[in-house]
Design a protein around this motif. Structure first.
Motif, PDB file in Angstrom:
ATOM      1  N   PRO A   3       3.786  -1.883  -0.830  1.00 35.70           N
ATOM      2  CA  PRO A   3       3.276  -2.201  -2.180  1.00 35.70           C
ATOM      3  C   PRO A   3       1.852  -2.755  -2.156  1.00 35.70           C
ATOM      4  CG  PRO A   3       5.447  -3.157  -1.851  1.00 35.70           C
ATOM      5  CD  PRO A   3       5.023  -2.589  -0.532  1.00 35.70           C
ATOM      6  N   GLU A   4       1.466  -3.439  -1.091  1.00 37.61           N
ATOM      7  CA  GLU A   4       0.128  -4.026  -1.019  1.00 37.61           C
ATOM      8  C   GLU A   4      -0.831  -3.166  -0.193  1.00 37.61           C
ATOM      9  OE1 GLU A   4       2.526  -5.497   2.371  1.00 37.61           O
ATOM     10  OE2 GLU A   4       2.896  -5.538   0.247  1.00 37.61           O
ATOM     11  N   CYS A   5      -0.646  -1.863  -0.201  1.00 36.98           N
ATOM     12  CA  CYS A   5      -1.491  -0.947   0.572  1.00 36.98           C
ATOM     13  C   CYS A   5      -2.932  -1.016   0.066  1.00 36.98           C
ATOM     14  CB  CYS A   5      -0.960   0.478   0.466  1.00 36.98           C
ATOM     15  SG  CYS A   5      -2.041   1.677   1.266  1.00 36.98           S
ATOM     16  N   LEU A  22      -5.667   0.553   1.081  1.00 36.79           N
ATOM     17  CA  LEU A  22      -6.359   1.835   0.960  1.00 36.79           C
ATOM     18  C   LEU A  22      -6.132   2.456  -0.417  1.00 36.79           C
ATOM     19  CD1 LEU A  22      -7.961   4.149   2.363  1.00 36.79           C
ATOM     20  CD2 LEU A  22      -5.764   5.090   3.022  1.00 36.79           C
ATOM     21  N   LEU A  23      -4.883   2.565  -0.840  1.00 35.27           N
ATOM     22  CA  LEU A  23      -4.588   3.170  -2.142  1.00 35.27           C
ATOM     23  C   LEU A  23      -5.087   2.302  -3.291  1.00 35.27           C
ATOM     24  CD1 LEU A  23      -1.013   4.603  -1.479  1.00 35.27           C
ATOM     25  CD2 LEU A  23      -3.210   5.787  -1.389  1.00 35.27           C
ATOM     26  N   LEU A  24      -5.033   0.984  -3.111  1.00 37.86           N
ATOM     27  CA  LEU A  24      -5.517   0.065  -4.140  1.00 37.86           C
ATOM     28  C   LEU A  24      -7.026   0.220  -4.342  1.00 37.86           C
ATOM     29  CD1 LEU A  24      -4.213  -2.085  -5.907  1.00 37.86           C
ATOM     30  CD2 LEU A  24      -4.905  -3.782  -4.234  1.00 37.86           C
ATOM     31  N   LEU A  25      -7.784   0.284  -3.241  1.00 36.97           N
ATOM     32  CA  LEU A  25      -9.234   0.461  -3.344  1.00 36.97           C
ATOM     33  C   LEU A  25      -9.589   1.818  -3.942  1.00 36.97           C
ATOM     34  CD1 LEU A  25     -10.353  -1.109   0.041  1.00 36.97           C
ATOM     35  CD2 LEU A  25     -10.830  -1.997  -2.243  1.00 36.97           C
ATOM     36  N   LEU A  26      -8.855   2.859  -3.551  1.00 35.01           N
ATOM     37  CA  LEU A  26      -9.112   4.189  -4.114  1.00 35.01           C
ATOM     38  C   LEU A  26      -8.872   4.210  -5.625  1.00 35.01           C
ATOM     39  CD1 LEU A  26      -7.647   6.580  -1.426  1.00 35.01           C
ATOM     40  CD2 LEU A  26      -9.988   6.550  -2.265  1.00 35.01           C
ATOM     41  N   SER A  27      -7.878   3.449  -6.087  1.00 32.29           N
ATOM     42  CA  SER A  27      -7.563   3.444  -7.523  1.00 32.29           C
ATOM     43  C   SER A  27      -8.678   2.810  -8.349  1.00 32.29           C
ATOM     44  CB  SER A  27      -6.234   2.734  -7.773  1.00 32.29           C
ATOM     45  OG  SER A  27      -6.360   1.346  -7.529  1.00 32.29           O
ATOM     46  N   HIS A  28      -9.551   2.020  -7.730  1.00 30.69           N
ATOM     47  CA  HIS A  28     -10.695   1.448  -8.455  1.00 30.69           C
ATOM     48  C   HIS A  28     -11.759   2.502  -8.728  1.00 30.69           C
ATOM     49  CE1 HIS A  28      -8.790  -2.294  -7.984  1.00 30.69           C
ATOM     50  NE2 HIS A  28      -9.369  -2.721  -6.882  1.00 30.69           N
ATOM     51  N   HIS A  29     -11.769   3.572  -7.932  1.00 27.61           N
ATOM     52  CA  HIS A  29     -12.791   4.616  -8.063  1.00 27.61           C
ATOM     53  C   HIS A  29     -12.273   5.885  -8.740  1.00 27.61           C
ATOM     54  CE1 HIS A  29     -15.585   2.438  -5.435  1.00 27.61           C
ATOM     55  NE2 HIS A  29     -14.549   2.202  -4.646  1.00 27.61           N
ATOM     56  N   LEU A  30     -10.975   6.187  -8.587  1.00 26.19           N
ATOM     57  CA  LEU A  30     -10.441   7.483  -9.008  1.00 26.19           C
ATOM     58  C   LEU A  30      -9.082   7.351  -9.687  1.00 26.19           C
ATOM     59  CD1 LEU A  30     -10.973   9.099  -5.516  1.00 26.19           C
ATOM     60  CD2 LEU A  30     -12.421   9.534  -7.479  1.00 26.19           C
ATOM     61  N   LYS A  31      -8.745   8.376 -10.462  1.00 23.95           N
ATOM     62  CA  LYS A  31      -7.396   8.483 -11.025  1.00 23.95           C
ATOM     63  C   LYS A  31      -6.666   9.548 -10.230  1.00 23.95           C
ATOM     64  CE  LYS A  31      -8.681   7.222 -15.689  1.00 23.95           C
ATOM     65  NZ  LYS A  31      -8.820   7.662 -17.082  1.00 23.95           N
ATOM     66  N   TYR A  32      -5.534   9.161  -9.663  1.00 16.36           N
ATOM     67  CA  TYR A  32      -4.772  10.091  -8.830  1.00 16.36           C
ATOM     68  C   TYR A  32      -3.322   9.635  -8.771  1.00 16.36           C
ATOM     69  CZ  TYR A  32      -4.817   6.441  -5.331  1.00 16.36           C
ATOM     70  OH  TYR A  32      -4.635   5.244  -4.679  1.00 16.36           O
ATOM     71  N   LEU A  87       3.517   8.893  11.147  1.00 14.23           N
ATOM     72  CA  LEU A  87       4.583   8.123  10.502  1.00 14.23           C
ATOM     73  C   LEU A  87       4.157   6.677  10.261  1.00 14.23           C
ATOM     74  CD1 LEU A  87       7.756   9.505  12.296  1.00 14.23           C
ATOM     75  CD2 LEU A  87       6.714  10.224  10.149  1.00 14.23           C
ATOM     76  N   GLY A  88       3.332   6.136  11.141  1.00 13.95           N
ATOM     77  CA  GLY A  88       2.823   4.781  10.951  1.00 13.95           C
ATOM     78  C   GLY A  88       1.952   4.679   9.706  1.00 13.95           C
ATOM     79  N   VAL A  89       1.101   5.672   9.484  1.00 18.84           N
ATOM     80  CA  VAL A  89       0.258   5.684   8.290  1.00 18.84           C
ATOM     81  C   VAL A  89       1.124   5.883   7.043  1.00 18.84           C
ATOM     82  CG1 VAL A  89      -1.576   6.950   7.082  1.00 18.84           C
ATOM     83  CG2 VAL A  89      -1.825   6.394   9.494  1.00 18.84           C
ATOM     84  N   ALA A  90       2.143   6.724   7.124  1.00 22.00           N
ATOM     85  CA  ALA A  90       3.048   6.909   5.984  1.00 22.00           C
ATOM     86  C   ALA A  90       3.713   5.584   5.611  1.00 22.00           C
ATOM     87  CB  ALA A  90       4.101   7.966   6.303  1.00 22.00           C
ATOM     88  N   ARG A  91       4.166   4.839   6.603  1.00 20.51           N
ATOM     89  CA  ARG A  91       4.770   3.517   6.334  1.00 20.51           C
ATOM     90  C   ARG A  91       3.753   2.574   5.695  1.00 20.51           C
ATOM     91  NH1 ARG A  91       7.267   4.206  11.546  1.00 20.51           N
ATOM     92  NH2 ARG A  91       9.435   4.743  11.212  1.00 20.51           N
ATOM     93  N   TYR A  92       2.513   2.596   6.194  1.00 24.95           N
ATOM     94  CA  TYR A  92       1.457   1.758   5.640  1.00 24.95           C
ATOM     95  C   TYR A  92       1.205   2.125   4.169  1.00 24.95           C
ATOM     96  CZ  TYR A  92      -3.298   0.222   4.581  1.00 24.95           C
ATOM     97  OH  TYR A  92      -4.402  -0.314   3.956  1.00 24.95           O
ATOM     98  N   LEU A  93       1.119   3.414   3.870  1.00 26.79           N
ATOM     99  CA  LEU A  93       0.851   3.855   2.500  1.00 26.79           C
ATOM    100  C   LEU A  93       1.981   3.491   1.544  1.00 26.79           C
ATOM    101  CD1 LEU A  93      -0.654   7.393   3.230  1.00 26.79           C
ATOM    102  CD2 LEU A  93      -1.907   5.341   2.526  1.00 26.79           C
ATOM    103  N   LEU A  94       3.202   3.385   2.055  1.00 19.97           N
ATOM    104  CA  LEU A  94       4.350   3.055   1.216  1.00 19.97           C
ATOM    105  C   LEU A  94       4.458   1.563   0.890  1.00 19.97           C
ATOM    106  CD1 LEU A  94       7.043   5.415   2.713  1.00 19.97           C
ATOM    107  CD2 LEU A  94       6.274   5.375   0.340  1.00 19.97           C
TER     108      LEU A  94
END
Length: 166
Positions: A101-103, A105-115, A92-99
């Motif tokens: 807006p300034e996450c 992990l997801l921001l860095l992944l978006s530089h490499h991939l479309k998802y 649940l802590g990781v879910a909160r982190y992913l939610l």
């Protein structure tokens, strides 16, 4: 109440669906709990389908109820059937982190991939990417972040992208 959840249809009945959201009992999803749904125009979900929904009612004496629209606007606002993709479970802590807006992990992944992802406060994350390889990279990064105590997110993303390839 009002938390977003990712759930899986486990049963169909006359009024709607039973949905596994990771709670003690299955949640109730009414046929009419979708944007634009009426008695003649109802969604046709099957057992095994994934949905992104909002908890509309919950207490300790009855099963929770979920809906696939925003309560004030009546619009789907991203809620509904999740087609394709895969689901993973995180803390649940990781879910909160992913939610957030300034996450990072997801921001860095978006530089490499479309998802695209749907993140539930029940610890379930749905991932859909342009290829199976990209979905594997995203899921590995999220699962590695979930399992590690490291705060070096950029190093984690770089190593997994290098390992699997873009």
């Amino acid at each position: 109440m009002n938390d977003s959840v990712v759930g899986q249809i486990v049963a169909r009945h006359a009024e709607g669906y039973k949905v596994d959201i990771g709670s003690a009992v299955a949640a109730q999803l009414d046929h009419l709990a979708f944007e634009g749904a009426n008695r003649k125009n109802k969604p046709n979900l099957q057992v095994g389908h994934l949905v992104y929904a909002r908890v509309s009612f919950a207490n300790k004496f009855t099963e929770p109820e979920i809906a696939c629209f925003h309560p004030t606007t009546g619009k789907s606002a991203g809620f509904g059937l999740l087609e394709g993709g895969t689901m993973i479970t995180v803390s649940l802590g990781v879910a909160r982190y992913l939610l957030r807006p300034e996450c990072e992990l997801l921001l860095l992944l978006s530089h490499h991939l479309k998802y695209e992802v749907a993140i539930g406060m029940n610890g379930r994350v749905w991932i859909n990417a342009e290829s199976i390889k990209a979905a594997i990279v995203v899921s590995r990064c999220i699962e590695s972040f979930n399992d590690s105590k490291s705060t070096d997110v950029s190093g984690l993303v770089r190593s997994i992208v290098k390992q699997v390839g873009p």
